[in-house]
Design a protein around this motif. Structure first.
Motif, PDB file in Angstrom:
ATOM      1  N   TYR A 198      47.240  30.138  45.950  1.00  0.00           N
ATOM      2  CA  TYR A 198      47.812  30.383  44.805  1.00  0.00           C
ATOM      3  C   TYR A 198      49.341  30.954  44.891  1.00  0.00           C
ATOM      4  O   TYR A 198      49.414  31.946  45.843  1.00  0.00           O
ATOM      5  CB  TYR A 198      47.035  31.453  43.968  1.00  0.00           C
ATOM      6  CG  TYR A 198      45.703  30.884  43.513  1.00  0.00           C
ATOM      7  CD1 TYR A 198      45.236  29.539  43.097  1.00  0.00           C
ATOM      8  CD2 TYR A 198      44.495  31.350  44.493  1.00  0.00           C
ATOM      9  CE1 TYR A 198      44.224  28.951  42.728  1.00  0.00           C
ATOM     10  CE2 TYR A 198      43.056  30.751  44.292  1.00  0.00           C
ATOM     11  CZ  TYR A 198      43.166  29.779  43.530  1.00  0.00           C
ATOM     12  OH  TYR A 198      41.737  28.988  43.442  1.00  0.00           O
ATOM     13  N   GLY A 208      45.811  39.179  37.314  1.00  0.00           N
ATOM     14  CA  GLY A 208      44.441  38.899  36.444  1.00  0.00           C
ATOM     15  C   GLY A 208      44.081  37.631  36.866  1.00  0.00           C
ATOM     16  O   GLY A 208      42.905  37.122  37.141  1.00  0.00           O
ATOM     17  N   PRO A 209      44.895  36.450  36.349  1.00  0.00           N
ATOM     18  CA  PRO A 209      44.369  35.061  36.300  1.00  0.00           C
ATOM     19  C   PRO A 209      44.096  34.571  37.906  1.00  0.00           C
ATOM     20  O   PRO A 209      43.043  33.956  38.114  1.00  0.00           O
ATOM     21  CB  PRO A 209      45.673  34.298  35.694  1.00  0.00           C
ATOM     22  CG  PRO A 209      46.229  35.121  34.967  1.00  0.00           C
ATOM     23  CD  PRO A 209      45.931  36.447  35.359  1.00  0.00           C
ATOM     24  N   ILE A 210      44.850  35.050  38.602  1.00  0.00           N
ATOM     25  CA  ILE A 210      44.600  34.354  40.005  1.00  0.00           C
ATOM     26  C   ILE A 210      43.365  35.165  40.568  1.00  0.00           C
ATOM     27  O   ILE A 210      42.473  34.421  41.272  1.00  0.00           O
ATOM     28  CB  ILE A 210      45.738  34.932  40.856  1.00  0.00           C
ATOM     29  CG1 ILE A 210      46.990  34.159  40.742  1.00  0.00           C
ATOM     30  CG2 ILE A 210      45.302  34.645  42.675  1.00  0.00           C
ATOM     31  CD1 ILE A 210      48.123  34.281  41.518  1.00  0.00           C
ATOM     32  N   SER A 212      40.718  36.055  38.656  1.00  0.00           N
ATOM     33  CA  SER A 212      39.564  35.302  38.222  1.00  0.00           C
ATOM     34  C   SER A 212      39.172  34.108  38.964  1.00  0.00           C
ATOM     35  O   SER A 212      37.904  33.791  38.982  1.00  0.00           O
ATOM     36  CB  SER A 212      39.982  34.948  36.772  1.00  0.00           C
ATOM     37  OG  SER A 212      40.289  36.146  36.023  1.00  0.00           O
ATOM     38  N   LYS A 213      40.337  33.538  39.339  1.00  0.00           N
ATOM     39  CA  LYS A 213      40.274  32.139  39.898  1.00  0.00           C
ATOM     40  C   LYS A 213      39.573  32.117  41.516  1.00  0.00           C
ATOM     41  O   LYS A 213      38.453  31.775  41.984  1.00  0.00           O
ATOM     42  CB  LYS A 213      41.247  31.387  40.026  1.00  0.00           C
ATOM     43  CG  LYS A 213      41.201  29.804  40.915  1.00  0.00           C
ATOM     44  CD  LYS A 213      40.338  28.992  39.647  1.00  0.00           C
ATOM     45  CE  LYS A 213      40.336  27.473  40.319  1.00  0.00           C
ATOM     46  NZ  LYS A 213      40.254  27.256  41.678  1.00  0.00           N
ATOM     47  N   LYS A 215      37.713  34.665  42.243  1.00  0.00           N
ATOM     48  CA  LYS A 215      36.199  34.929  42.011  1.00  0.00           C
ATOM     49  C   LYS A 215      35.335  33.900  42.220  1.00  0.00           C
ATOM     50  O   LYS A 215      34.153  33.873  42.594  1.00  0.00           O
ATOM     51  CB  LYS A 215      36.082  35.860  40.714  1.00  0.00           C
ATOM     52  CG  LYS A 215      35.001  36.949  40.847  1.00  0.00           C
ATOM     53  CD  LYS A 215      34.892  37.514  39.239  1.00  0.00           C
ATOM     54  CE  LYS A 215      35.614  38.707  39.099  1.00  0.00           C
ATOM     55  NZ  LYS A 215      35.564  39.105  37.679  1.00  0.00           N
ATOM     56  N   ALA A 216      35.652  32.921  41.167  1.00  0.00           N
ATOM     57  CA  ALA A 216      35.130  31.395  41.172  1.00  0.00           C
ATOM     58  C   ALA A 216      35.008  30.690  42.718  1.00  0.00           C
ATOM     59  O   ALA A 216      34.137  30.188  42.725  1.00  0.00           O
ATOM     60  CB  ALA A 216      35.689  30.698  40.187  1.00  0.00           C
ATOM     61  N   ARG A 239      40.315  44.668  43.777  1.00  0.00           N
ATOM     62  CA  ARG A 239      38.992  45.595  43.960  1.00  0.00           C
ATOM     63  C   ARG A 239      38.483  45.871  42.418  1.00  0.00           C
ATOM     64  O   ARG A 239      37.524  46.013  42.435  1.00  0.00           O
ATOM     65  CB  ARG A 239      39.371  46.760  44.848  1.00  0.00           C
ATOM     66  CG  ARG A 239      39.798  46.495  46.262  1.00  0.00           C
ATOM     67  CD  ARG A 239      38.457  46.034  46.867  1.00  0.00           C
ATOM     68  NE  ARG A 239      38.907  45.651  48.354  1.00  0.00           N
ATOM     69  CZ  ARG A 239      38.816  44.726  49.021  1.00  0.00           C
ATOM     70  NH1 ARG A 239      38.305  43.714  48.574  1.00  0.00           N
ATOM     71  NH2 ARG A 239      39.174  44.701  50.166  1.00  0.00           N
ATOM     72  N   ALA A 241      38.427  44.095  40.151  1.00  0.00           N
ATOM     73  CA  ALA A 241      37.715  42.975  39.493  1.00  0.00           C
ATOM     74  C   ALA A 241      36.392  42.925  40.215  1.00  0.00           C
ATOM     75  O   ALA A 241      35.477  41.889  39.776  1.00  0.00           O
ATOM     76  CB  ALA A 241      38.505  41.655  39.595  1.00  0.00           C
ATOM     77  N   GLY A 242      35.936  43.724  41.107  1.00  0.00           N
ATOM     78  CA  GLY A 242      34.809  43.716  41.801  1.00  0.00           C
ATOM     79  C   GLY A 242      34.585  42.882  43.187  1.00  0.00           C
ATOM     80  O   GLY A 242      33.719  42.643  43.415  1.00  0.00           O
TER      81      GLY A 242
END
Lengths: 383, 287
Positions: A198, A208-210, A212-213, A215-216, A239, A241-242
């Motif tokens: 990315y 945030g968006p990167i 989230s991705k 994480k997936a 971190r 975001a877990g």
């Protein structure tokens, strides 16, 4: 009229900050273009402190060939349209014997061309663009090229850490892109598969968006390029975001400020860089303590690079025995110097050959993790 | 899950844009001035937030102090910069505004240092799981809550109070409003007060999300907020809010799916161009 002239002169002096030091005719002048205002001002400040420390150390032990060194400093705002005219000024008006860039790649490339044409030696302290040294054989670089450091990153993740599924977050400027190129070139050799890459821009602080991705994507490790002011927010958001995967960065993170921004999230983050905080070499130890005393904050890679580049010039001046540009150039090319960033020597293109230091954040400070000294892997291009 | 996650990230970004863009669109509606220096107020808000939090330990105090100080600074920017230039061409105010903005970046650097500032103990870092697998920090949730609270407060004022009605009348026709006994100056000061306070709040929230305020943090908002108010229909408050949210979500998805081709700003401006090709008057302006 007189008053008017005075105002113009005063504002001229103010505009060119650093040059107000009264020039003594006998000093050996070394040009230094560095961003002191604008977005890169923090790095510029550090690089300048590093170079000034080196000048103080050299002059303190009697100078060079019986003369004192004098730094001629100009603010280039990390912009090529500033650095090009400044390079002309340093060469023609100030009569510098050599120039050093304490700036980013764009500004350094523009100035390097002018120095190369004028046949005055020029050293890039930490700008990483491959074309800088290709400007001509008067141009040298004392830091790693992006590609070299990217290759080291691949070895660190794939072989030394044993992580095989990697997501890359790439800063979309010359720094991030050349790191990414080196990393991808070597990834396969170390069994690393790149799940996704990315891009982000140097202005981004919100990931945030990167995240989230990522994480997936569920990677084993994250290879993220950036500077402390982008990486700090990025790491703290990753971190928050877990996500707990190892994060591997590069010399752009290399600042106490990164740890300050990312806070606890910075623990365990690893980088490839040039400065080893726990080094036992006297040059590095001297530099680290001297810098903290002078600048009032801990040393970073940029500072060590400014310091190293200046010492390379001073050392070459001694060996050349004169200020003659051609002799100085030849002396620089034959450098073999222990400096704060390791043992410095150059290849035919003027690229530095040295080990890559891996540092890790532990207890709120950068510490030694390991050294990568694979001469084949780390060989810079020689033409 | 990724889809919801990206939507949420977009809403958070949109909420920040909305807080910043409100002031800009209010000022444009009243004075027909593009208030670029608004982004400097956003940065100032961030600095005050960090400094007061680190000094006092109270984030709430920092948020209120920041909004108040930034609001006052915003009002004085009207007195000092824009009011003397009101009878000149709008371009002159714009240039003055850009000048102030550029100077502000260097002033922040001179006063607070080139490295920027961070929270010593960043507040609101706890996590809440809002859906399975999607958890958000308290700070992110507060951004959205704060934006909804502040913006609906203003909306309520504008619709239900005499001051609000007077303000809307002034936007539509300042001369008629003045001759009906509305004190146009008070409306202008009020708009600067509210718009600047919201920019201050946005600055504090962004400083919290990034744990970093830096001299150049207003650079992106300085032009992105302009894009938002153009997108929404210049001077149209509701349009600006819709545009903020749309842009936040477009950027969120764009960063992932076209990020290797276009960076975040390019995505935003490509969207702006596409919308203006279809609706030159903006998303919500009456055609």
């Amino acid at each position: 009229m007189k008053k008017y002239l005075k105002t113009i002169m005063l504002s001229g002096i103010l505009a060119f900050g650093g040059t107000v030091v009264p020039a003594v005719a006998d000093n050996i002048k070394i040009g230094f273009n560095v961003p002191l205002t604008g977005f890169a001002a923090a790095d510029g400040q550090s690089a300048l402190h590093g170079a000034e420390l080196a000048v103080k150390q050299v002059n303190g032990s009697g100078g060079v060939n019986g003369k004192m060194l004098e730094l001629v400093v100009y603010d280039d705002q990390a912009s090529p349209k500033e650095s090009a005219p400044l390079a002309v000024k340093m060469i023609t008006k100030d009569g510098v014997v050599a120039g050093i860039s304490g700036s980013y790649s764009g500004a350094t490339r523009a100035a390097a061309t002018i120095f190369a044409e004028a046949k005055v030696p020029y050293i890039s302290a930490y700008a990483i663009h491959p074309d800088i040294t290709r400007a001509g054989d008067y141009v040298f670089r004392t830091s790693f090229m992006g590609e070299v450091q990217g290759r080291a990153g691949a070895k660190l993740i794939g072989e030394m850490l044993g992580k095989k599924r990697v997501v890359m977050v790439t800063l979309n400027n010359d720094f991030g892109k050349s790191l990414a190129a080196g990393f991808k070139e070597q990834a396969k050799n170390f069994g690393v598969s790149v799940l996704a890459e990315y891009d982000y821009s140097i202005k981004d602080r919100e990931f945030g968006p990167i995240i989230s991705k990522i994480k997936a994507d569920k990677p084993d490790a994250i290879y993220a390029s950036g500077y402390f002011f982008t990486a700090g927010p990025m790491v703290s958001q990753i971190r928050a975001a877990g996500l707990s995967q190892p994060i591997i960065g590069q010399e752009g993170y290399d600042s106490q400020k990164f740890i300050e921004i990312a806070g606890k999230a910075s623990e365990g983050v690893m980088i490839t860089t040039s400065l080893d905080r726990d080094s036992s070499s006297p040059e590095t130890k001297d530099f680290i303590s001297g810098f903290a005393k002078k600048a009032g904050y801990p040393a970073d890679m940029v500072a060590a690079s400014g310091h190293t580049a200046l010492l390379v010039v001073a050392d070459a001046l001694k060996r050349a025995g004169s200020n003659d540009a051609a002799a100085l150039r030849d002396a620089i090319s034959k450098t073999s110097l222990s400096a704060s960033t390791g043992k410095i020597s150059f290849n035919a293109l003027g690229e530095v050959q040295k080990d890559v230091q891996v540092q890790v954040v532990k207890g709120g400070n950068w510490h030694h993790h390991s050294v990568i000294s694979d001469a084949v892997l780390l060989a810079p291009p020689s033409k | 899950m990724l889809f919801f996650d990206l939507c949420i990230q977009g809403v958070i970004q949109g909420a920040i844009y909305a807080l910043i863009a409100l002031g800009l669109t209010l000022v444009y509606g009243l004075l027909r001035i593009l208030h670029v220096a608004h982004a400097a107020l956003f940065t100032l808000g961030g600095y005050i937030g960090v400094i007061v939090t680190n000094g006092s330990g109270s984030f709430l105090l920092a948020l209120f102090t920041s909004m108040l100080i930034v609001a006052v600074v915003g009002m004085s920017s009207y007195t000092i910069i824009y009011k003397p230039l009101l009878n000149r061409a709008p371009l002159i105010s714009l240039i003055a505004s850009i000048g102030i903005f550029i100077a502000s970046e260097e002033l922040f650097r001179i006063f607070f240092g080139a490295y920027g500032l961070s929270y010593i103990n960043p507040p609101l870092q706890g996590q809440i799981e809002i859906l399975s697998g999607v958890s958000l920090s308290h700070a992110r949730i507060l951004v959205v809550v704060l934006a909804i609270g502040l913006l609906s407060g203003v909306g309520w004022l504008a619709i239900n109070t005499r001051v609000g009605i007077a303000a809307r009348a002034t936007v539509i026709d300042p001369q008629m409003a003045a001759s009906s006994g509305i004190n146009v100056e008070i409306i202008r000061y009020g708009s600067f007060f509210i718009g600047s306070a919201f920019a201050g709040a946005a600055g504090v929230m962004v400083s919290l999300l990034n744990n970093l305020v830096e001299p150049t943090m207003g650079a992106v908002p300085s032009y992105k907020a302009l894009a938002i108010i153009v997108l929404g229909g210049l001077g149209n408050v509701r349009g600006a809010l819709v545009a903020s949210l749309a842009l936040g979500i477009i950027e969120s998805f764009g960063t992932i799916y076209v990020g290797h081709l276009l960076d975040r700003d390019s995505i935003a401006f490509a969207f702006l161009i596409m919308v203006l090709m279809v609706r030159p008057q903006g998303l919500l302006a009456r055609g």
